[in-house]
Design an enzyme around this catalytic site. Structure first.
Site, mmCIF file in Angstrom:
data_model
loop_
_atom_site.group_PDB
_atom_site.id
_atom_site.type_symbol
_atom_site.label_atom_id
_atom_site.label_comp_id
_atom_site.label_asym_id
_atom_site.label_seq_id
_atom_site.Cartn_x
_atom_site.Cartn_y
_atom_site.Cartn_z
ATOM 1 N N SER A 1 0.862 -1.194 0.000
ATOM 2 C CA SER A 1 0.000 0.000 0.000
ATOM 3 C C SER A 1 0.887 1.228 0.000
ATOM 4 C CB SER A 1 -0.868 0.013 1.262
ATOM 5 O OG SER A 1 -1.483 1.292 1.417
ATOM 6 N N TYR B 1 -1.877 -2.032 10.233
ATOM 7 C CA TYR B 1 -1.972 -2.142 8.774
ATOM 8 C C TYR B 1 -0.723 -1.560 8.122
ATOM 9 C CZ TYR B 1 -3.963 -1.609 4.073
ATOM 10 O OH TYR B 1 -4.194 -1.677 2.713
HETATM 11 P P1 NAD Z 1 -11.511 -6.264 -0.192
HETATM 12 O O1 NAD Z 1 -11.867 -6.268 1.250
HETATM 13 O O2 NAD Z 1 -12.449 -5.652 -1.191
HETATM 14 O O3 NAD Z 1 -11.189 -7.751 -0.652
HETATM 15 C C1 NAD Z 1 -10.280 -8.522 0.085
HETATM 16 C C2 NAD Z 1 -10.578 -9.998 -0.142
HETATM 17 O O4 NAD Z 1 -9.643 -10.737 0.675
HETATM 18 C C3 NAD Z 1 -11.989 -10.411 0.300
HETATM 19 O O5 NAD Z 1 -12.591 -11.195 -0.724
HETATM 20 C C4 NAD Z 1 -11.748 -11.234 1.551
HETATM 21 O O6 NAD Z 1 -12.676 -12.304 1.718
HETATM 22 C C5 NAD Z 1 -10.353 -11.774 1.319
HETATM 23 N N1 NAD Z 1 -9.670 -12.117 2.568
HETATM 24 C C6 NAD Z 1 -9.646 -11.405 3.723
HETATM 25 N N2 NAD Z 1 -8.949 -12.072 4.645
HETATM 26 C C7 NAD Z 1 -8.539 -13.228 4.077
HETATM 27 C C8 NAD Z 1 -7.793 -14.343 4.535
HETATM 28 N N3 NAD Z 1 -7.330 -14.410 5.800
HETATM 29 N N4 NAD Z 1 -7.539 -15.355 3.683
HETATM 30 C C9 NAD Z 1 -8.019 -15.300 2.411
HETATM 31 N N5 NAD Z 1 -8.746 -14.298 1.927
HETATM 32 C C10 NAD Z 1 -8.999 -13.265 2.752
HETATM 33 O O7 NAD Z 1 -10.064 -5.560 -0.284
HETATM 34 P P2 NAD Z 1 -9.354 -4.741 -1.467
HETATM 35 O O8 NAD Z 1 -9.588 -3.298 -1.248
HETATM 36 O O9 NAD Z 1 -9.644 -5.347 -2.776
HETATM 37 O O10 NAD Z 1 -7.828 -4.988 -1.052
HETATM 38 C C11 NAD Z 1 -6.994 -5.915 -1.702
HETATM 39 C C12 NAD Z 1 -5.569 -5.624 -1.284
HETATM 40 O O11 NAD Z 1 -5.221 -4.292 -1.660
HETATM 41 C C13 NAD Z 1 -5.329 -5.713 0.230
HETATM 42 O O12 NAD Z 1 -4.074 -6.306 0.474
HETATM 43 C C14 NAD Z 1 -5.336 -4.272 0.672
HETATM 44 O O13 NAD Z 1 -4.614 -4.056 1.850
HETATM 45 C C15 NAD Z 1 -4.685 -3.625 -0.527
HETATM 46 N N6 NAD Z 1 -4.959 -2.198 -0.638
HETATM 47 C C16 NAD Z 1 -6.222 -1.739 -0.762
HETATM 48 C C17 NAD Z 1 -6.451 -0.382 -0.837
HETATM 49 C C18 NAD Z 1 -7.838 0.191 -0.976
HETATM 50 O O14 NAD Z 1 -7.983 1.402 -0.883
HETATM 51 N N7 NAD Z 1 -8.851 -0.592 -1.207
HETATM 52 C C19 NAD Z 1 -5.368 0.526 -0.763
HETATM 53 C C20 NAD Z 1 -4.085 0.016 -0.651
HETATM 54 C C21 NAD Z 1 -3.896 -1.341 -0.573
#
Ligand code: NAD
Length: 258
Positions: free
Chosen positions: A144, A158
Site C-alpha cells: 500500500s 496495517y
Molecule cells: P476487499 O476487502 O475488497 O477484498 C479482500 C478480499 O480478501 C476479500 O474477498 C476477503 O474475503 C479476502 N480475505 C480477507 N482475509 C482473508 C484471509 N485471511 N484469507 C483469504 N482471503 C482473505 O479488499 P481490497 O480493497 O480489494 O484490497 C486488496 C488488497 O489491496 C489488500 O491487500 C489491501 O490491503 C490492498 N490495498 C487496498 C487499498 C484500498 O484502498 N482498497 C489501498 C491500498 C492497498
C-alpha cells in the site's frame, strides 16, 4: 494473443475488490486463474464471472494465515492446472479498530500481521517451489502507499504490515532472481472497494482523504488490476524487487491543487 497465454495465476483475496478485477483482467489475457479466498461466496462469484467472460478459473477456499491451508491452495493449483506461473498475494484486512499506536488492541495487531504479513510470506513460501517446478515465474505482493507515507489518520498495524511486505518482497526477489522468479510489490493508493467503503461512508472523512490525492479521486480496482498484470507478465521482464506505486499522485505531493 494474450499477455498471459498458457499461464496459471493464483490470486489470493480474489473474491472481492481489487483481487476480483485482477482475476478478470488476467483471464482476459489468457491465464487460467486460481481464485483463492476465505469467502466461499465471493470466491465462487469471481470464478463464475471469469467463466462467464469466457475464461478458465477454479476456486480454492483459504485463510492465508494458515500454513496448512496455503500449502493446500498451492497443491490445488498444481493438481488442477499442472503448473503455476504467478502468485498474487493480494488478500488483506483493514479492521476498524486498527488506529493509533496507543489505542490499537493487541488482538487486532496480531490478526493484521497474521493475514497481511504472514499471509504473504506463506503464499511465497509454498508458491516458490511450484514456480521453480514450472520453470520460473512471477510474484506480485500487494502492499500500500501507506508503506511509504505516514498518515495522521493512522492504522498502525496495517501500515506496519505493509512496510513488512515491501522489505520481504525485496529479499525474496534478490534470493530467487537467478532462478527465474521475479517478485515485485504493488502499492495502491485509496481504491474504491468494499474495504474502503466503510471509511468513506462518512463525507468528512472522505473529504479529508481526497484532499491529498492530486488526481482528485479514488482509484478504481481495474486500474490496479492493470498494474498487477504488468508486474505479473513479461511486460515487466527487467523489474524485480521494485515497488510500483499506483496512487493518483499521493506520494509525489507536498501540497495538492486547490
Ligand atoms: P476487499 O476487502 O475488497 O477484498 C479482500 C478480499 O480478501 C476479500 O474477498 C476477503 O474475503 C479476502 N480475505 C480477507 N482475509 C482473508 C484471509 N485471511 N484469507 C483469504 N482471503 C482473505 O479488499 P481490497 O480493497 O480489494 O484490497 C486488496 C488488497 O489491496 C489488500 O491487500 C489491501 O490491503 C490492498 N490495498 C487496498 C487499498 C484500498 O484502498 N482498497 C489501498 C491500498 C492497498
Amino acid at each position: 494473443m494474450g499477455r498471459m497465454d498458457d499461464k496459471v495465476a493464483l490470486i489470493t483475496g480474489a473474491g472481492n475488490g481489487i483481487g476480483r478485477e485482477m482475476a478478470l483482467a488476467f483471464a482476459a489475457e489468457g491465464a487460467s486463474i486460481v481464485v483463492a479466498d476465505a469467502s466461499e461466496d465471493g470466491g465462487r462469484a469471481t470464478a463464475d464471472a471469469v467463466a462467464e467472460a469466457g475464461g478458465v478459473a477454479g476456486f480454492a477456499r483459504v485463510d492465508v494465515s494458515s500454513a496448512a491451508q496455503v500449502e493446500a491452495m498451492v497443491g490445488f493449483a498444481m493438481a488442477t492446472f499442472g503448473r503455476l506461473d504467478c502468485i498474487v498475494n493480494n488478500a488483506g484486512i483493514f479492521p476498524g479498530d486498527d488506529g493509533g499506536v496507543t489505542e490499537t488492541p493487541e488482538a487486532t495487531w496480531d490478526r493484521v500481521m497474521e493475514v497481511n504479513l504472514k499471509g504473504v510470506w506463506l503464499g511465497c513460501k509454498y508458491a516458490v517451489p511450484a514456480l521453480l517446478e514450472s520453470g520460473g515465474g512471477t510474484i506480485v505482493n500487494v502492499a500500500s502507499f501507506v508503506a511509504l507515507m505516514g498518515a495522521a489518520t493512522p492504522q498502525i498495524a496495517y501500515t506496519a504490515s505493509k512496510g513488512g511486505v515491501l522489505s520481504m518482497t525485496r529479499e525474496i526477489a534478490v534470493e530467487h532472481a537467478r532462478a527465474g522468479i521475479r517478485a515485485n510489490a504493488l502499492c495502491p493508493g485509496p481504491v474504491e472497494t468494499p474495504l474502503l467503503a466503510e471509511l468513506m461512508s462518512d463525507p468528512a472523512r472522505k473529504a479529508r482523504r481526497l484532499v491529498h490525492i492530486p488526481l482528485g479521486r479514488l482509484g478504481r480496482p481495474e486500474e490496479l488490476a492493470k498494474a498487477a498484470l504488468f508486474l505479473a507478465s513479461d511486460d515487466s521482464s527487467f523489474m524485480t524487487g521494485s515497488a510500483l506505486v499506483v496512487d493518483g499522485g499521493i506520494t509525489a505531493a507536498y501540497t495538492t491543487p486547490e
